[in-house]
Design a protein around this motif. Structure first.
Motif, PDB file in Angstrom:
ATOM      1  N   UNK A 229       0.973  -1.208  -0.228  1.00 22.28           N
ATOM      2  CA  UNK A 229      -0.130   0.113  -0.001  1.00 22.28           C
ATOM      3  C   UNK A 229       0.901   1.379   0.130  1.00 22.28           C
ATOM      4  N   UNK A 230       0.376   2.067  -0.934  1.00 15.99           N
ATOM      5  CA  UNK A 230       1.496   3.308  -0.891  1.00 15.99           C
ATOM      6  C   UNK A 230       0.327   4.584  -0.356  1.00 15.99           C
ATOM      7  N   UNK A 231       0.896   5.077   0.630  1.00 13.78           N
ATOM      8  CA  UNK A 231       0.207   6.453   1.095  1.00 13.78           C
ATOM      9  C   UNK A 231       0.534   7.676   0.296  1.00 13.78           C
ATOM     10  N   UNK A 232      -0.465   8.149  -0.239  1.00 10.51           N
ATOM     11  CA  UNK A 232      -0.078   9.592  -1.056  1.00 10.51           C
ATOM     12  C   UNK A 232      -0.551  10.727  -0.365  1.00 10.51           C
ATOM     13  N   UNK A 233       0.168  11.557   0.073  1.00  9.19           N
ATOM     14  CA  UNK A 233       0.013  12.580   1.131  1.00  9.19           C
ATOM     15  C   UNK A 233       0.551  13.913   0.532  1.00  9.19           C
ATOM     16  N   UNK A 234      -0.162  14.428  -0.354  1.00  8.01           N
ATOM     17  CA  UNK A 234       0.208  15.615  -1.067  1.00  8.01           C
ATOM     18  C   UNK A 234      -0.716  16.819  -0.786  1.00  8.01           C
ATOM     19  N   UNK A 235      -0.486  18.037  -1.084  1.00 12.63           N
ATOM     20  CA  UNK A 235      -1.160  19.238  -0.655  1.00 12.63           C
ATOM     21  C   UNK A 235      -2.342  19.226  -1.499  1.00 12.63           C
ATOM     22  N   UNK A 236      -2.346  19.063  -2.955  1.00  7.54           N
ATOM     23  CA  UNK A 236      -3.423  19.332  -3.599  1.00  7.54           C
ATOM     24  C   UNK A 236      -4.940  18.613  -3.266  1.00  7.54           C
TER      25      UNK A 236
END
Length: 745
Positions: A229-236
């Motif tokens: 599992x890859x966590x995608x923590x980005x601002x947009x």
């Protein structure tokens, strides 16, 4: 497997090893080694079904080199698309012309004499072009043919291109039984069946040089098929922006697949801000130059300007509505890692080799007439997913589907990631396809009666897949249709083509198109009033014509157009049963209307806005209409309608350039086209004689005519050749041709 040892074993010259070493190829990938073990270099037929970028082309190149350097034979490389053919041509030419190997390409005018091609040892062509050559009885093609490479052989499943490819393969197998066949494809679920039909060994592998991780994104996480599992923590805020920014931070590029042109443009615009912040100064400068080139084109439309704006920020969209030159620029700059993101319809996945770190399949449903929103085929998803992973750049590639709920996440896993692609099936069984290819078989002298045609059909992939299929009744009906309508006749027990049938086959058109043109032109010859509008409508009624789609909002306008042009229209519903369908009738009117405005010099931007098309669509309609007008000329000549041939020739040239009649002498000058021709005309240069009195300095003062072009125009005005330029749909040459003049204005 060591490549050098292999080359020594098969006695390749050292120069070949130098070419591969220069490209960094030292060892063979497992799928390539498997193809060698299956005997691909020992003249055995092989179907190589392996993932994208696993090395299919290298095996094809080794076979090509062995055929030419050792056996003195000729190799034919068949690609499904012109863009793919051009890509292979440029690559092979760069690598192998220094070895003295002559490489040619044939993808264009289906009616051009092509005897020059016999000087090439490798011919790269589309299936349609090779089929046309065989129809023209180009015996030289088969005389020395030792190898045929079928790139992307799964296109046999395509409704439009598949029948021609299948007939072509069957014909070559029949006429040249000892030719080696190498069929290349991405992994297909029934590869063994394809190999059985081709009497070939199967080299099947799921190995990829860049491992592929497939997953579904939901709630800021990508759940992959390897349980990671890859966590995608980005601002947009938007999920597409999050996924894109996450890729760019790692130095990757992104392909985004959506379900429509409008979505591709919107997604590209949406990503501009996200992509722009990741650009380096040098990349920004390169993008400014590219953006300016697209925006400053004199014929630039709103779509072109939207593209230029997006490119300025490192994002682009790609679809069939763009001009070929624009698509090429986007692809080239993406390969150079200057453009970071391309948002595309799935057609890009079936085109040229364009890998990215992450392929995002945002839309896995699209609208289908009568069905509403439906899932795309699994095979289409696999094609998109296969673009993930850039050799020499990435350690892995990621194909990511986007879900809106937990239940959809599970459904997407089951339907796409865990599923096998649909088996490829023959599309030859349609009456339209059989009608075209039965006539061509008789015209070329391959078959002489119904039994001969039935015997030939028994060797097709259709017959192999559907053993026991009884087609003799349908074949008999088509023979009757062709005879009743004057395409073929009979002498004793043998059928032969009439001049009408032979012309129809040579022109590479559906017999229904030939009938439509013959009947319409005869009505005119017999006294029916007509106009340019009527002729354009006649062309739009042909099955081979590109036709615009019609929306409900068009009906009222098109009904008014129908009433205004009633006396000019040549073919009515009483003449053509297909026109009894309201949608079809309105579609022919709408197509006629757009082309009439094109030859009245309407700006491309206005056509794009009013007809809901892109510049690339106009290009295809112009090409289609021009070719069918040329076909109509030949039908008129055959029927001795001499006055009509002049009218058709003049209209064809007007369509080619998109001009009024008065500009014909000027637009035919090389490098001029519709916009510059009008500018010359408005400055008092109406004929070639006027230009003969002008100086290059005077001409260069006119907007968009530079000094170099001005000098060339003066030279052309004084040269006899300027008065005798003849029609060629797409010039056939050893080099791929540039776009027609009108698109360079």
């Amino acid at each position: 497997m060591d490549l050098k040892e292999l080359l020594i074993k098969y006695k390749f010259p050292e120069a070949v090893m130098d070419i591969f070493t220069k490209d960094g190829i030292i060892t063979l990938h497992p799928p390539q080694a498997e193809a060698i073990r299956k005997g691909v270099l020992d003249k055995k037929n092989v179907v190589m079904a392996v993932p994208t970028a696993a090395g299919k082309t290298l095996i094809a190149e080794l076979c090509l080199l062995k055929t030419i350097l050792h056996e003195g034979g000729r190799a034919l490389y068949i690609a499904p698309l012109k863009a793919l053919a051009s890509e292979k041509f440029n690559d092979f030419k760069r690598k192998y012309e220094p070895l003295g190997i002559k490489i040619g390409i044939a993808t264009g005018d289906l009616d051009s004499p092509s005897k020059y091609l016999d000087k090439y040892q490798v011919i790269i062509a589309t299936a349609e072009k090779v089929d046309s050559l065989l129809r023209s009885k180009a015996t030289w093609l088969l005389n020395d043919l030792s190898l045929i490479v079928l790139d992307e052989v799964h296109f046999i499943d395509d409704e439009h291109r598949g029948p021609t490819l299948e007939i072509l393969i069957t014909r070559i197998k029949q006429m040249k039984s000892n030719v080696q066949i190498l069929a290349l494809s991405a992994t297909i679920s029934n590869a063994q069946e394809m190999a059985g039909w081709l009497n070939a060994e199967l080299a099947l592998s799921h190995w990829r040089p860049i491992p592929l991780k497939e997953g579904v994104y939901y709630n800021e996480r990508i759940f992959f098929n390897n349980d990671s599992v890859r966590l995608i923590k980005e601002d947009p805020i938007e999920d597409l922006n999050k996924l894109t920014l996450d890729t760019l931070r790692g130095g990757g590029q992104v392909l985004v697949f959506v379900n429509s042109r409008r979505s591709a443009q919107a997604a590209s615009r949406e990503l501009c801000g996200t992509v722009s912040v990741m650009l380096k100064p040098a990349e920004r400068e390169s993008l400014k130059v590219l953006s300016k080139e697209i925006a400053d084109d004199p014929g630039a439309t709103k779509v072109c300007k939207k593209l230029a704006d997006a490119i300025l920020h490192g994002s682009a969209f790609h679809h069939a509505g763009l001009r070929p030159k624009q698509r090429q620029l986007i692809e080239d700059h993406f390969k150079k890692n200057i453009i970071k993101v391309i948002c595309s319809t799935p057609t890009l996945a079936a085109g040229v080799n364009l890998p990215a770190r992450r392929a995002i399949i945002r839309d896995c449903k699209r609208y289908a007439s009568g069905l509403g929103s439906v899932y795309i085929p699994t095979s289409e998803y696999k094609q998109c997913a296969g673009r993930a992973g850039r050799p020499q750049y990435d350690d892995y590639g990621e194909a990511v589907l986007m879900a809106k709920s937990l239940s959809e996440q599970n459904a997407l896993f089951e339907r796409f990631i865990l599923a096998k692609p649909e088996p490829i099936t023959s599309k030859l069984g349609s009456e339209a396809a059989l009608r075209i290819h039965i006539l061509s078989s008789i015209a070329a002298g391959y078959v002489h009666d119904i039994n001969g045609m039935f015997d030939f059909m028994s060797h097709t992939f259709l017959a192999y897949q559907r053993q026991g299929l009884n087609m003799i009744g349908l074949i008999g009906e088509i023979f009757d249709f062709l005879r009743d309508n004057g395409f073929i006749d009979k002498s004793g027990f043998r059928f032969f083509t009439t001049p009408f049938g032979n012309t129809t086959s040579r022109l590479y058109i559906d017999p229904i198109t030939a009938l439509t043109l013959r009947d319409g032109l005869k009505k005119i010859h017999d006294g029916k009033s007509f106009s340019d509008l009527g002729l354009l409508h006649l062309i739009a009624c042909c099955p081979d014509s590109e036709m615009l789609s019609v929306g409900k909002s068009d009906y009222e306008t098109l009904e008014e157009l129908s009433q205004r042009t009633e006396d000019e229209i040549i073919m009515k519903p009483a003449d053509l049963p297909m026109l009894e369908d309201a949608y079809t009738f309105y579609a022919t009117l709408k197509t006629m209307w757009m082309m009439s405005r094109w030859i009245d010099e309407e700006k491309e931007e206005a056509l794009c806005d009013d007809f809901g098309v892109g510049p690339g669509d106009i290009y295809r309609h112009v090409e289609s209409t021009e070719w069918l007008l040329y076909t109509a000329e030949k039908v008129a000549e055959l029927n001795h309608f001499k006055k009509l041939t002049f009218v058709l020739d003049q209209l064809r040239r007007r369509v080619r350039y998109g001009i009024k009649e008065e500009l014909l002498p000027l637009a035919s000058l090389h490098g001029v086209g519709r916009i510059r021709a009008r500018q010359l005309y408005s400055h008092g240069y109406h004929k070639l004689n006027d230009l003969q009195l002008a100086t290059a300095e005077q001409l260069s003062s006119i907007k968009s005519i530079g000094k170099a072009l001005a000098k060339d125009i003066v030279l052309q005005a004084h040269a006899p050749v300027a008065k005798t330029r003849h029609f060629k749909k797409i010039e056939l040459a050893a080099e791929p041709q540039e776009e027609p003049t009108e698109w360079k204005d």
